[in-house]
Design an enzyme around this catalytic site. Structure first.
Site, mmCIF file in Angstrom:
data_model
loop_
_atom_site.group_PDB
_atom_site.id
_atom_site.type_symbol
_atom_site.label_atom_id
_atom_site.label_comp_id
_atom_site.label_asym_id
_atom_site.label_seq_id
_atom_site.Cartn_x
_atom_site.Cartn_y
_atom_site.Cartn_z
ATOM 1 N N GLU A 63 22.446 56.858 20.930
ATOM 2 C CA GLU A 63 23.082 57.911 21.716
ATOM 3 C C GLU A 63 22.606 57.962 23.165
ATOM 4 O O GLU A 63 22.057 58.961 23.612
ATOM 5 C CB GLU A 63 22.882 59.261 21.012
ATOM 6 C CG GLU A 63 23.494 59.228 19.625
ATOM 7 C CD GLU A 63 23.492 60.579 18.914
ATOM 8 O OE1 GLU A 63 22.439 61.216 18.846
ATOM 9 O OE2 GLU A 63 24.560 60.976 18.439
ATOM 10 N N GLU A 119 25.295 56.313 11.089
ATOM 11 C CA GLU A 119 24.904 57.613 10.523
ATOM 12 C C GLU A 119 26.122 58.174 9.792
ATOM 13 O O GLU A 119 27.222 58.187 10.336
ATOM 14 C CB GLU A 119 24.454 58.597 11.617
ATOM 15 C CG GLU A 119 23.207 58.130 12.352
ATOM 16 C CD GLU A 119 22.771 59.058 13.493
ATOM 17 O OE1 GLU A 119 23.204 60.231 13.535
ATOM 18 O OE2 GLU A 119 22.006 58.588 14.353
#
Lengths: 639, 313
Positions: A476, A544
């Site tokens: 991220e 994820e």
């Protein structure tokens, strides 16, 4: 050279006097030591250290590293450990926001068309400093040799002195930092001084969703380099799917104590799990300070390929002898032959010729008593937990783990996504919106080397582990030139693995130069279908998914069914392995209780978002684990 | 042997060889369930409309959208009671019509129907029908009346509040804690659970659900009866209808108690048994915890009827 406090403010400075990263091979004085796993060449410095806490750099004891400095006011602290858990600085959990949100106005250096943000960290009113001192005698077996100090993990920026001399500076909290102590070390009464700063420009790159700690949280040790020493090992065990043959391609970098050594010898032996020698080679060590010896040989017999089902390892042993024939160093290393590649025909990632299916989990290092300072027992427990619940893969979210974890995964056949220590979530995503106006690293040249160095260190340390199938560029952090440069680094170095990065999803302009696979997090099943039914460019995985916060993990079936429907859907990593909560004594009852974000008067916080595990923080399994065991077991049974 | 019926002024008592039940017209529910040497009710059972919200319920806005059911769970009102002996209507209110009885009334089948109305907009009704057979078995039928405009429900069923904490329970169903969208890993079998464990989720929330249950037997040793020395364990068994199953949880706390706590140490001492026998349960979800709803198949519409039944044995 003298230490400079302004390095904290400069993203271009992240390693000073630090030795180049190298493979994580163990070293032993002789064969017997290697067999016992106890090296005479290593001296642990773990234990009690002198310690002083300061709330900022201005108030720190500047001269504490000097021999004659007065340390009467110093306390004692345990190394390794987090400074906050020793009671000095406030415990704080926060997810994507930077930890100074609402308290300090900061923009990263060189963003928004500006220059260096002078004093942003070095002059901050709040930027705690831990000043550590350790007195030690050098163990007898290390005396007279070159001596290196290895900090396996220090958060977040460290300055190191020995006997009053500055030896170096390092960032990158989750990889080893090494310094050469040889010029200054004495046999007795050495004074090691380490200054640890809670935040530096590295803080912009380490915005992981976890409790924000600082301090020396992994082991510290000294090791001695004998007359001849293996500096680096890059053993590439290729497996040919066509004929079952294995080829070992190795580059071994050797250093000598100095110029003009009389020639020595290097013996390399590769044996199978029964100890049968399959390959043996002896090469002459030339009289030079540094040399790299190469070896490439295809084994006569077929090899047993490494996989989750059969994590078969071969033992590589390097023995260095001096001109008299005396053994000076023995390096044993377990390697695995395997082939992992993206098949250009069907765009499916294949291990040893077969489609790979990831039944994985994201794992933060965690122990409810000691935070990210975890024990060997914790790691072994985790491996056993993976095995009994049919988990075949782990993502080291979002930083490299303790060194031992990689070997444990090799031995247990756990496929690893080895993530680089990088997350700059708060620099581009604000209240859920993509807003990269001051994203780092972005395409900023001043930040590029810092992130490429993180990739390099991750690679150099762990490149020999068969368990690593993917290098992950980080988490991220959005995607521009600097992250593309990280990918380029891995591509130039390593043809045994693929590169993963999810963040390019938010900037598709880079999809051809970042990430070998389409990686998403928390995509809905229908989004996966939409991608895979519309001329997909890349195989798909979820780095994820199944956000197991509290009582959750419902609907796993919808994801598992896609594995049967689409060859190019190759599985995912559950978020995540273990709740992050800490044992504290209840202020009312005195009982031990588990506390999470916001329970330490820490503000702002993301509160219970610290707990998304399939384990509770005390490592007991959540009820959802039987679902994981079932569905992941189904995949194992299908194979 | 036929059931002995006592038509009082406020309640109707049903008595047999080893059981004794009192159904209240006044309090609008079953008042007493005396069986196997113990009283099993602390307050009369009520329809259950709520669960302690999960992290996912909060994250996806379900708690906000369906908050009215939290109020309904606590504040339903009994609006009507009907009762029959062998199909014969018993006049309600009971007095003075009950002056005609002798105290020797019996029947083979007693039926009482409670209608509850919800504090929702629009209002809807739940009817709960208890039918007592001569052998003492009680059939409970709970019917939810769907209404256009009502939000989704987290659960629907009946909740029993027992006077003291159970020492254990045994059930035939799936292993572990299961929900409609998380039960593939549950292994069918008979399981005994010691104590009344509350799953230690970091923030206390709904937990301990057991899907696809054929029966559950609750074992209590303690009671509030001053003449009971607590020397003997008593059992109460709840069984699904033939060929069907229900979901249940057996916890020491109500949904409200669980929801009020932000940590386990904030929960009160475990002193009662809260048994929820449910005909419908919402999934827990898992796509994410900040907006993704539970998958469509695992929602419970508030606009459609829900009907189910079970036996108290």
């Amino acid at each position: 050279m003298e230490a400079d406090i302004r390095w904290l403010d400069d993203p271009k400075v992240f390693r000073v006097g630090q030795l180049p990263a190298h493979s994580d091979h163990p070293i032993y004085g002789d064969v017997e030591e290697a067999a016992e796993g106890k090296s005479s060449l290593v001296q642990s410095l773990d234990g009690n250290w002198e310690f002083a806490y300061s709330v900022n750099a201005k108030s720190r004891p500047v001269d504490f590293y000097r021999e004659n400095a007065d340390s009467a006011q110093f306390d004692t602290i345990r190394v390794p450990g987090h400074i906050e858990l020793a009671g000095y600085d406030q415990i704080h959990y926060i997810n994507t926001m930077y930890p100074w949100e609402g308290k300090i106005y900061r923009r990263p250096a060189y963003t928004l068309g500006k220059g260096l943000a002078e004093g942003a960290f070095s002059e901050a009113e709040y930027n705690p400093v831990g000043s550590y001192r350790k007195r030690f005698h050098l163990a007898e077996d290390l005396r007279g040799k070159r001596v290196i100090i290895c900090f396996e993990g220090v958060e977040q920026a460290i300055y190191v002195w020995l006997n009053g001399h500055f030896v170096g500076y390092a960032e990158d909290s989750f990889t080893p930092s090494e310094f050469d102590l040889t010029p200054y070390i004495k046999e007795k009464d050495n004074l090691l001084a380490v200054e640890v700063h809670k935040r530096s420009t590295a803080a912009f790159l380490e915005d992981q969703d976890f409790f924000r700690f600082f301090g020396i949280f992994r082991s510290v040790e000294l090791y001695a380099k004998p007359q001849w020493h293996v500096e680096d090992l890059w053993a590439k065990p290729y497996f040919s799917v066509e004929d079952g043959k294995g080829t070992l391609d190795a580059a071994i970098k050797i250093s000598a104590e100095g110029e003009g050594q009389r020639p020595g010898k290097m013996r390399v032996c590769l044996s199978d799990a029964n100890g049968k020698c399959l390959l043996e080679q002896t090469q002459i060590l030339q009289s030079q300070a540094e040399q790299t010896l190469h070896l490439r040989e295809t084994l006569a017999e077929k090899v047993i390929p490494w996989s989750h089902e059969n994590p078969y390892l071969y033992q590589l042993e390097i023995t260095l002898t001096d001109s008299e024939g005396e053994v000076t160093e023995v390096v044993p290393y377990k390697i695995g032959f395997r082939d992992f590649a993206l098949d250009p025909q069907d765009k499916v990632m294949k291990l040893n010729g077969e489609r790979l299916v990831i039944c994985g989990v994201n794992r933060h290092e965690w122990n409810a008593a000691s935070g990210r300072c975890i024990s060997m027992e914790d790691m072994k427990w985790d491996i056993a937990c993976f095995k009994r619940n049919n988990i075949n893969a782990v993502r080291t979210c979002h930083y490299p783990d303790r060194m031992e974890w990689y070997t444990l995964c090799d031995e247990a056949g756990i496929y690893m996504m080895a993530e680089t220590n990088l997350e700059s979530h708060g620099s581009w995503q604000k209240m859920g919106a993509v807003e990269p106006s001051w994203n780092v690293p972005g395409s900023l040249p001043e930040w590029k080397e810092a992130v490429v160095d993180r990739a390099r260190t991750n690679f150099e340390c762990y490149k020999n582990h068969p368990s690593i199938l993917f290098w992950s560029l980080g988490n991220e952090s959005y995607a521009e030139d600097d992250i593309a440069a990280m990918q380029q680094f891995f591509k130039e170095k390593d043809d045994l693995r693929l590169v993963h990065y999810e963040g390019v999803f938010h900037n598709k302009a880079y999809e051809d130069v970042i990430s070998d696979m389409e990686s998403r997090m928390y995509a809905y099943p229908q989004e996966i279908i939409d991608y895979l039914e519309n001329d997909p460019k890349k195989p798909y995985l979820l780095c994820e998914y199944m956000h197991d916060m509290g009582n959750s993990l419902g609907g796993m079936k919808s994801y598992m069914e896609l594995l049967d429907r689409f060859e190019m859907y190759q599985g995912g990593f559950i978020w995540d392995y273990i709740d992050q909560a800490l044992w504290v004594e209840d202020e009312v009852t005195g009982r031990g209780v588990l506390r999470y974000g916001g329970d330490f008067d820490d503000r702002p916080s993301d509160y219970e978002f610290s707990g998304n595990g399939i384990l509770f923080a005390d490592r007991s399994e959540k009820p959802a684990m039987q679902e994981v065991r079932y569905y992941y077991g189904t995949q194992n049974r299908n194979r | 042997m036929a059931l002995r019926i006592v038509i009082g002024d406020v309640t109707i008592g049903i008595h047999g060889q080893d059981f004794s039940y009192i159904f209240s017209v006044g309090s609008g529910g079953m008042e007493s369930l005396y069986k196997d040497g113990k009283e099993w009710l602390y307050r009369s059972p009520r329809p259950a409309f709520w669960r302690a919200v999960t992290d996912n319920d909060r994250g996806c806005g379900f708690a906000f959208r369906s908050a009215v059911w939290s109020a309904a769970d606590r504040f339903v009102r009994c609006s009507r009671v009907e009762a029959r002996m062998d199909g014969q209507e018993i006049a309600i209110p009971l007095a003075p019509a009950n002056n005609k009885y002798t105290g020797k009334e019996t029947c083979d089948r007693f039926e009482i129907i409670y209608t509850y109305e919800t504090p929702t907009v629009p209002v809807t009704e739940v009817t709960v029908t208890y039918t007592v057979e001569t052998d003492g078995r009680i059939h409970v039928q709970a019917d939810y009346c769907g209404k256009q405009g009502l939000p989704e429900l987290p659960v629907f069923g009946m909740r029993f509040l027992m006077p003291t904490a159970a020492e254990r329970y045994t059930y035939e169903g799936l292993s572990g804690e299961t929900y409609p969208d998380r039960m593939a890993g549950g292994i069918p079998g008979v399981y005994e659970v010691q104590g009344l464990p509350v799953t230690p989720y970091m923030v206390p929330q709904d937990c301990g659900m057991h899907m696809q249950t054929k029966w559950v037997e609750i074992v209590r040793k303690t009671s509030l009866d001053n003449t009971d020395r607590g020397e003997r364990s008593s059992r109460l068994k709840i069984t699904a209808e033939e060929g069907k199953h229900f979901a249940f949880s057996c916890l020491p706390y109500t949904a409200q108690e669980l929801e009020n706590a932000m940590h386990h140490e904030e929960l009160p001492p475990a002193r009662r048994t809260v048994v929820s026998i449910l005909g419908a349960v919402r999934g827990v979800g898992g796509i994410n915890s900040w907006g993704a709803d539970v998958e469509d198949a695992y929602h419970i519409s508030g606009e459609q009827d829900i009907t189910y039944g079970f036996w108290i044995e």
